[in-house]
Design a protein around this motif. Sequence first.
Motif, short mmCIF file in Angstrom:
data_model
loop_
_atom_site.label_atom_id
_atom_site.label_comp_id
_atom_site.label_asym_id
_atom_site.label_seq_id
_atom_site.Cartn_x
_atom_site.Cartn_y
_atom_site.Cartn_z
N VAL A 92 8.38 -41.59 -78.69
CA VAL A 92 9.37 -40.56 -79.00
C VAL A 92 10.28 -40.25 -77.82
O VAL A 92 11.25 -39.51 -77.96
CB VAL A 92 8.66 -39.26 -79.43
N LEU A 93 9.99 -40.81 -76.65
CA LEU A 93 10.86 -40.54 -75.50
C LEU A 93 12.18 -41.28 -75.67
O LEU A 93 12.22 -42.43 -76.08
CB LEU A 93 10.18 -40.97 -74.20
N THR A 94 13.26 -40.58 -75.32
CA THR A 94 14.60 -41.15 -75.45
C THR A 94 15.28 -41.11 -74.10
O THR A 94 14.84 -40.39 -73.18
CB THR A 94 15.42 -40.33 -76.45
N PRO A 95 16.36 -41.84 -73.93
CA PRO A 95 17.12 -41.74 -72.67
C PRO A 95 17.53 -40.30 -72.35
O PRO A 95 17.60 -39.91 -71.18
CB PRO A 95 18.34 -42.64 -72.93
N GLU A 96 17.79 -39.50 -73.40
CA GLU A 96 18.18 -38.11 -73.17
C GLU A 96 17.02 -37.33 -72.53
O GLU A 96 17.24 -36.42 -71.72
CB GLU A 96 18.60 -37.44 -74.48
N ASP A 97 15.77 -37.67 -72.92
CA ASP A 97 14.61 -36.98 -72.32
C ASP A 97 14.55 -37.21 -70.82
O ASP A 97 14.26 -36.30 -70.04
CB ASP A 97 13.32 -37.47 -72.97
N PRO A 137 16.15 -31.89 -66.71
CA PRO A 137 15.63 -31.42 -65.42
C PRO A 137 14.11 -31.67 -65.34
O PRO A 137 13.42 -31.70 -66.37
CB PRO A 137 15.96 -29.93 -65.42
N THR A 138 13.60 -31.83 -64.15
CA THR A 138 12.20 -32.20 -63.97
C THR A 138 11.25 -31.25 -64.68
O THR A 138 10.31 -31.67 -65.36
CB THR A 138 11.85 -32.25 -62.46
N ALA A 139 11.49 -29.94 -64.53
CA ALA A 139 10.60 -28.96 -65.14
C ALA A 139 10.59 -29.09 -66.66
O ALA A 139 9.53 -29.00 -67.31
CB ALA A 139 11.01 -27.55 -64.72
N ASN A 140 11.76 -29.31 -67.25
CA ASN A 140 11.84 -29.46 -68.69
C ASN A 140 11.19 -30.76 -69.16
O ASN A 140 10.54 -30.83 -70.21
CB ASN A 140 13.30 -29.42 -69.16
N PHE A 141 11.37 -31.82 -68.34
CA PHE A 141 10.77 -33.12 -68.69
C PHE A 141 9.24 -33.00 -68.69
O PHE A 141 8.56 -33.48 -69.60
CB PHE A 141 11.23 -34.17 -67.70
N GLU A 142 8.68 -32.32 -67.65
CA GLU A 142 7.23 -32.18 -67.57
C GLU A 142 6.69 -31.32 -68.71
O GLU A 142 5.52 -31.44 -69.08
CB GLU A 142 6.83 -31.56 -66.24
N ALA A 143 7.53 -30.45 -69.28
CA ALA A 143 7.07 -29.55 -70.34
C ALA A 143 6.99 -30.24 -71.70
O ALA A 143 6.40 -29.69 -72.64
CB ALA A 143 8.00 -28.35 -70.43
N LEU A 144 7.55 -31.45 -71.81
CA LEU A 144 7.46 -32.16 -73.09
C LEU A 144 6.00 -32.40 -73.45
O LEU A 144 5.19 -32.77 -72.60
CB LEU A 144 8.20 -33.50 -73.01
N PRO A 145 5.60 -32.20 -74.71
CA PRO A 145 4.19 -32.35 -75.11
C PRO A 145 3.60 -33.72 -74.73
O PRO A 145 2.47 -33.81 -74.26
CB PRO A 145 4.23 -32.14 -76.62
N ILE A 146 4.35 -34.78 -74.95
CA ILE A 146 3.82 -36.10 -74.65
C ILE A 146 3.61 -36.29 -73.15
O ILE A 146 2.67 -36.96 -72.69
CB ILE A 146 4.77 -37.18 -75.22
N ILE A 147 4.48 -35.68 -72.33
CA ILE A 147 4.34 -35.76 -70.87
C ILE A 147 3.13 -34.93 -70.43
O ILE A 147 2.37 -35.34 -69.53
CB ILE A 147 5.62 -35.30 -70.17
N GLN A 148 2.93 -33.78 -71.04
CA GLN A 148 1.77 -32.97 -70.72
C GLN A 148 0.47 -33.73 -71.01
O GLN A 148 -0.48 -33.69 -70.23
CB GLN A 148 1.79 -31.66 -71.51
N ASP A 149 0.44 -34.46 -72.11
CA ASP A 149 -0.74 -35.28 -72.44
C ASP A 149 -0.96 -36.35 -71.37
O ASP A 149 -2.10 -36.62 -70.94
CB ASP A 149 -0.58 -35.93 -73.80
N ALA A 150 0.13 -36.98 -70.93
CA ALA A 150 0.01 -38.03 -69.92
C ALA A 150 -0.49 -37.46 -68.60
O ALA A 150 -1.30 -38.07 -67.89
CB ALA A 150 1.37 -38.71 -69.72
N ILE A 151 0.01 -36.25 -68.25
CA ILE A 151 -0.43 -35.61 -67.01
C ILE A 151 -1.93 -35.32 -67.06
O ILE A 151 -2.66 -35.53 -66.09
CB ILE A 151 0.38 -34.33 -66.75
N GLN A 152 -2.39 -34.86 -68.20
CA GLN A 152 -3.82 -34.56 -68.33
C GLN A 152 -4.68 -35.82 -68.23
O GLN A 152 -5.74 -35.82 -67.62
CB GLN A 152 -4.07 -33.85 -69.66
#
Length: 359
Positions: A14-19, A23-38
């Motif tokens: 679901v990640l797109t070039p727009e994602d 900004p870094t904070a908004n990118f990290e807040a994406l649900p899929i990114i949060q899963d990857a961080i965990q």
Amino acid sequence: GIQLPAALANKMPVLTPEDFALPTANFEALPIIQDAIQEAALLRADPNARRTPAQATAHLSSTLQGLMDGAPIPPVGCDINPVINQAKRTELNTNLWADEFVRPNKIDDWIQSNRQTTFFGWVYGNDFTVRMGATSGVMTRYQPLADAPEVQVAKKSMEWSDAYSLENDVWLKHRYDTSVILRVAVRASAQETANQPKYYGAALYLIYTGAPGRLLQFQFDEKVEPQVFFSFIGDPSGMTYVGTGGKDGLVNTGDDGVLPVGLNQWDQHRPGDVNFPPNLRKGGTTHLGRELSSRMCALKPMGSVLLWYSPTVQSDLIYSPATKFNRWGVEAPMYSDALGFAASVGIRRGVKTLGILSP
């Protein structure tokens, strides 16, 4: 320019070039990114830790130690499934070290030459005297006969040589049960030099020579870091004492010697004088080199298990010199030509259980 592992990339359709333009904070807040961080955090023992290289090394050491303590496979020598049908248990004191006076090898020959020949002062061999009343160590050094049971057991170990082991190994027996024995096994060096003794303590074994039908139970403490006595060999830089007890051989009296900082000449008591230690290598205790985990180990009569290996090429398990602060305020080994070094050998701390099971 971001490269993702295939397993992770497959989870991120679901990640797109727009994602990625967020900004870094908004990118990290994406649900899929949060899963990857965990998931990435699970790869670290402490998800919030940020360690220096020194801290990382210490953490690795403690982690490996923990893995060893939890090892499911008992080491060679321990009975895997002992039959515990003995009715009586006798607890033994766990202060498994010996206090002694130990003299450098062939020191009498050197003294008789008026100390004119080159003498490195290495400590090995069996020129020793039991040092009674020093501390609370309950092991006593002795020299077994060639046909003694413990010698027959030692001959089956990896650290035995018919050429030198019997005379140069260190043998310690428990004061309250002489069938419980510690053996410091020595190895031979290619050549004795100023930085290397002819023989040095390389391994520490526990041996049991009790009567048939009995078991020895031994266990290191998982909550107290076990340590053994050792002294330094190798390059002497920073590993030598800079104080002596003086010509009277008594530390903290009027003739104590000192090597002042930045100088190379001793004051008051000098090399070649009576009672000047021919070996000023420092000693101490170390937790490194342990081979047995903190699991309970049961030894049958005529059984043996390896407890410790010398952790580096600069450590010798034969002895650790006792010291005092002399009148100059520096540490000095307790030494006299007559008795040699006041010293200790064995396991300084960290034994949780030592007991005999008998019918």
